[in-house]
Design an enzyme around this catalytic site. Structure first.
Site, mmCIF file in Angstrom:
data_model
loop_
_atom_site.group_PDB
_atom_site.id
_atom_site.type_symbol
_atom_site.label_atom_id
_atom_site.label_comp_id
_atom_site.label_asym_id
_atom_site.label_seq_id
_atom_site.Cartn_x
_atom_site.Cartn_y
_atom_site.Cartn_z
ATOM 1 C CD GLU A 97 13.312 49.603 -39.946
ATOM 2 O OE1 GLU A 97 13.364 48.375 -40.053
ATOM 3 O OE2 GLU A 97 14.279 50.301 -39.611
ATOM 4 C CD GLU B 72 20.310 44.479 -38.188
ATOM 5 O OE1 GLU B 72 20.823 45.425 -38.817
ATOM 6 O OE2 GLU B 72 19.082 44.398 -37.971
ATOM 7 C CG ASP C 250 17.485 45.344 -42.884
ATOM 8 O OD1 ASP C 250 18.485 46.033 -43.123
ATOM 9 O OD2 ASP C 250 16.901 45.347 -41.790
#
Lengths: 719, 719
Positions: B307, B409, B381
């Protein structure tokens, strides 16, 4: 059984030792120790009759219940009270009318919407201690005053009290961004959790409203003056409405910051020209929509054409055209348009000190009567000490309000104890000699220029989501002081500090006296170790943390050199007629007096004069020596603050004592850093030795210059 | 006098009503109500003999004092205790050696550095309840266990307890930035106030360490894996040292995230090539410097070539070369290098699911033995549900550790009650069939591949500066659960929830049972209303808040379409041999089984298969109908959670009850939003009606698509 009883009593002894995290502010009612007072209050509290119901009276009721439980250990049963047997009456003037003499009724009426009266009233031969406001919120203010007097130990039921706020709008300006970062915020994230609103209502919102009401604050602008237009979208209105509804019974109105370019950003228009009919229509509709959610919405606060914010200048219009267009949209709803006078052009051709007057005085008389100009206390930017702003007294037909900064951007930020009330008092009590020979800043901001206009004092909030609200425990005193000074701009700072100390720490004379000795000189101490004798704007660039007299490069008026102008001959900014002549913007009485280096108060000397290093000060010492002595005195004052606080270790709870003790040590280090860095730097110009009687500045100037603080708080996150 | 006494007793009744703000977590000791237990504990606590002093024993002493005051209302006078008369002995094995039988000594010794034993020991005919660890920290863990058992009401002095952690490094990963923002943080600012460190030490730091120690967490990485090299500068080391010194007696080691390009950013080098001698020298010196401040520094945690983070690939080197270079610098000091396996290349040519295995398996055997690979629980993820990551069991000569995400998240963020232990338990208990036929993920992360290697479980922290630490009160349970599962990966989630409920809310059976009924099904509920049957990564872009199955555009694997692949034929990601063949990365037992749509557990169906809308599920219903029923069931589950919580209103303090009650209402709204948005969207492909038996999805798909959340928490501030 015996053991159980023993444990039980031990439990009682153990409970009060729990930590004090500062969350309860000045509202942490304590058991009354004086038995006479306790009896007297106990009697009153035992029979309270509320003449009214409704949301504000519910707040009054729960405040009295809480206070009674904490102060007396007794709960109040409001339902059981018989009016005639009740010793404490609480209501509004209208309800108490049958019991008021004509003269008393008229006296109370004259106190205005937010005023209150308390004292003994006789009815059918019985005496009732009565708290009465013209409106519920006035009554609430009276109740808070009553409870604070008890907590301070000064309550006397035979003393009549009547009071009313001398300024109409007493307002916090939150510089809170919608993502919860806070510009110039030193107490964590914003308390406004926009993401969870309107669904989730943090109990903190009510505690915030209660704290404000307890010190008379009646208006809140929720968002940063460097504004985001999205707060004006319908989604956000729903969120704002929740807060407005919560704050209403506490007498608090909500304001929003309006981004001037909103018609383009959220309205789909190609212009924000205030004379464009579509733009006007956008603002009218937008404003109508806000009022459909919040019928008592306060209005807009606008920063325009300043530091990159959009404004009417982009469209060839002036400030009054911009302000009036928004004011027009607000007028049908009774809303107020607050326009900030903190503006300066991007092209620095004039002394920045002069720009607000240059821009606004020509517009005097052009503003609608629901417009008020919000003027910072000084012409530069919330410096440790500034002479009052020359706009005060200069605008004859335009209402001006005061903007103070409660958050300590230039005054120690997160780590320093600086009690700001003396600084604000100094500004408020400054003589302006305009519009009359006896005028003061205080008088100007208390006096509407027309009967339809309102008066205003705004303070930039120092509140965040840290548990104690303000980061530094003593920063609570600045929030408190702001409320008290907005209520009465004539109040003395030592009365504020004494009240705050009693409400926060306790009433013993020694405690009050010692903490007062820390608070009252703390502002002068900060001025001394940062910017003595009229020096200003010499802090680190951007974050404004720590000394940066060497800051140069880029835009001239964002450098330190622009302000201190040190050279081999001397130091200071010549703002007399031989220089920028900013002094001419003041009344002639001031301009003439301050133009003279032997007449100007020395605290403003270098603000207005470029003065030779060997200039002889009133003390007989040279300027260079006097500067050095002031810096050193600043450090010594902090050392003294530390000593006094150290002596209180056994008189205070460990958590608060340790918190402040640690921070005072940081402040000492920072004060020394300021002194050493500034004196070493200025010495490169003065080329003179340090006076023998001061602690010799130590350290390496290059090292000081090399320090960088990429994560200093209060600025745009660097992530 | 009588009144005073009355008031006094009223005071006692009034005090416990004060609000509970959640700050005290699961450590808010309550008075013991069971009188038998109270007597028994009272007897023990009345005579505690500590065999040791030193920092950890000071913590033990103050914990016992606090517990005694709160549980019994009695203070402990440690100074007065005579060892032989003491009923409670606390020390380390070495000190207690004279009193231990050879077999007991050996049993205790085998519990390892952090293990502890407690039970009755006889000496000179007297019995002593004894808590003994091999090291002080083991003793501390024993004391916390002892106190928690009392608070849960399960303490029995005649029961022997011995325990030790099954995973060596039990670690929180803070994704906290140096400016106090927190990536994927939903509880305010970072608790690390870097700006005020090292001078100002927030009392919260100790409370944080205490909370971690109480659940066995022994390692903390302080900073975001998207790292800033500045944390490795000397200025920051001084700050980190303060925290390390505070945490040490709690058995907690500090780690830092190391930015791979630091040699260029703070070292003045032109490369960060791990084979460059100057780069190696930079890291050696930097690491030596850290150890000069923090002799027991844990090591580095690194996110590289993922990333956008820099890594060895930029210099033509592989992960093992990058990791080994850093590990080499740490090795002389006993430090650990933790390398994250969450990597994927910027050019998406392969199913992202496969990339970690593709990159790391070829490197197996290349890593130094002080390197550990930190692998997320699943290959994508932290989705609401993921099959276990195929790297578990695939690496034969490389130590792998687990990375769970405690912060929610993808699981409700700030507003949803989702108890994560069942999800983690599902992963831990998954059979991998590698390296042996009976292997599980849990076993793999408990087993060092060589005697010199350590085991690891890391959890991405959900802690911030909100008063209750985690924003949502029930998010505290996830912090607690992580500690308990890291200590023992075999523990059942219902044991964790029961313990947490008892320590947090109280012991009554009804309370425990009802809250358990909320917590235990909450994860399945979230999976149902977000991503049932193997759907994944269909949330809003960037902030990951709310549904976004329509997200397209830009990088393919950052779109939702990439993952759900809905079309007129069906839905799901074909990862069998006819598709990306990611399934082949699992052991053949799994690959074969899951390749078959009739054999794969339905919860993973759409993760691995593109399935026709009319596919017949085990229930006999079509896939489309089953999807709709699952979404609807998710909403119904939340409604049931609300009902149960509503029934507890009178059993809990108002502050906590109201907080959770409000948030459950938000969760209900959000669950309905997920259901409606996803079903309306997927219906545009399926072209089939909604089953009659569900609440019909309402709303307008275009409206759902139009929603934007520019200020959603946990992402880069937009200011």
């Amino acid at each position: 059984m015996r053991i159980a009883l023993l444990l039980f009593f031990t439990l009682i002894l153990v409970l009060p030792t729990q930590a004090n995290d500062g969350y309860k502010l000045w509202l942490d009612y304590q058991p009354i120790e004086n038995s006479t007072l306790k009896d007297e209050v106990g009697e009153l509290m035992n029979g309270i009759y509320l003449f009214d119901q409704g949301p504000t009276f519910e707040i009054i009721q729960s405040e009295l219940s809480l206070a009674s439980e904490k102060m007396l250990g007794a709960s109040i049963d409001f339902k059981k009270i018989n009016r005639e047997k009740s010793l404490l009456w609480i209501g509004t003037r209208e309800q108490l009318l049958p019991f008021l003499s004509a003269s008393l009724e008229s006296e109370i009426k004259n106190l205005g919407e937010e005023g209150y009266w308390m004292g003994m009233i006789e009815s059918d031969g019985a005496k009732h201690f009565t708290i009465v406001g013209n409106q519920p919120v006035g009554t609430l203010y009276g109740v808070f005053n009553f409870l604070q007097n008890i907590q301070k130990g000064t309550f006397d039921k035979n003393t009549l009290i009547s009071d009313y706020p001398k300024v109409k709008i007493r307002m916090l300006n939150h510089w809170d961004n919608l993502d919860r970062t806070v510009e110039r915020g030193y107490a964590g994230f914003s308390i406004w959790d926009w993401h969870k609103l309107p669904e989730y209502i943090d109990p903190k919102y009510k505690d915030y409203a209660r704290a404000n009401a307890s010190i008379g604050i009646n208006a809140v602008s929720l968002t940063n003056v460097n504004a985001n237009a999205l707060v004006l979208t319908t989604d956000f209105m729903k969120k704002v409405k929740v807060l407005a509804d919560l704050f209403r019974p506490y007498g608090i109105k909500v304001y929003l910051t309006a981004r001037f370019s909103a018609p383009m950003e959220i309205g789909g228009l190609e212009t924000a020209d205030p004379l464009d009919p579509e733009v006007q229509s956008f603002w009218q509709k937008k404003t109508d929509e806000i009022y459909s959610f919040i019928p008592d919405f306060g209005g807009y606060l606008v920063k325009a054409n300043s530091e990159g914010q959009p404004g009417p200048h982009e469209f060839g219009r002036d400030h009054s055209q911009g302000a009036n267009m928004l004011a027009e949209a607000l007028a049908p709803h009774g809303g107020l348009l607050i326009w900030r006078a903190f503006v300066y052009s991007h092209e620095v051709d004039e002394d920045r000190h002069k720009q607000a007057n240059l821009e606004f005085i020509p517009l005097d008389g052009n503003f609608r009567d629901n417009v008020i100009l919000q003027v910072k206390n000084g012409a530069i930017d919330f410096q440790p000490r500034e002479p009052f702003h020359p706009l005060f007294g200069a605008m004859k037909e335009t209402q001006v309000g005061m903007e103070f900064q409660i958050t300590q951007e230039y005054l120690g930020q997160a780590t320093q104890l600086v009690f700001l009330a003396p600084m604000w008092e100094e500004v408020l009590k400054s003589k302006t000699f305009r519009p009359t020979a006896n005028s003061t800043v205080s008088e100007i901001i208390q006096t509407p220029v027309s009967p339809r206009q309102v008066t205003l004092m705004a303070g930039v909030s120092n509140i965040g989501n840290e548990r104690n609200w303000t980061g530094h425990l003593f920063a609570q005193a600045n929030w408190f002081a702001f409320g008290k000074q907005a209520w009465n701009p004539e109040i003395n700072s030592d009365q504020i500090s004494e009240d705050w100390i009693k409400l926060t720490f306790g009433q013993t004379q020694e405690l009050v006296s010692k903490i007062n000795q820390i608070m009252l000189p703390s502002h002068e101490a900060a001025v001394n170790y940062m910017t003595p004798l009229g020096l200003h704007h010499i802090m680190g660039r951007g974050h404004h943390y720590g000394p940066g007299p060497w800051v140069t490069g880029g835009r001239a008026d964002w450098t330190s050199l622009y302000y201190h102008r040190a050279d081999s001959l001397g130091i200071g900014f010549d703002r007399t007629s031989s220089g920028s002549n900013a002094l001419s913007q003041y009344a002639p009485e001031i301009a003439n007096n301050w133009s003279n280096t032997s007449q100007i108060p020395e605290k403003y000397l270098l603000w207005f004069h470029h003065v030779p290093w060997d200039f002889k000060m009133k003390s007989g010492k040279t300027l260079w020596k006097e500067i050095a002595l002031h810096y050193d005195q600043g450090v010594k004052s902090v050392a003294e603050m530390q000593n006094i606080w150290a002596s209180l270790e056994n008189d205070l709870d460990a958590e608060r004592w340790d918190h402040v003790n640690q921070l005072l040590a940081v402040q000492r280090t920072e004060a020394e850093w300021w002194r050493n860095a500034c004196l070493l730097y200025f010495q490169t110009f003065s080329q003179r030795p340090f006076p023998a009687e001061i602690e010799q500045p130590a350290g390496d100037l290059d090292y000081f210059k090399s320090l960088s603080f990429p994560f200093a708080p209060g600025i745009r996150p660097s992530w």
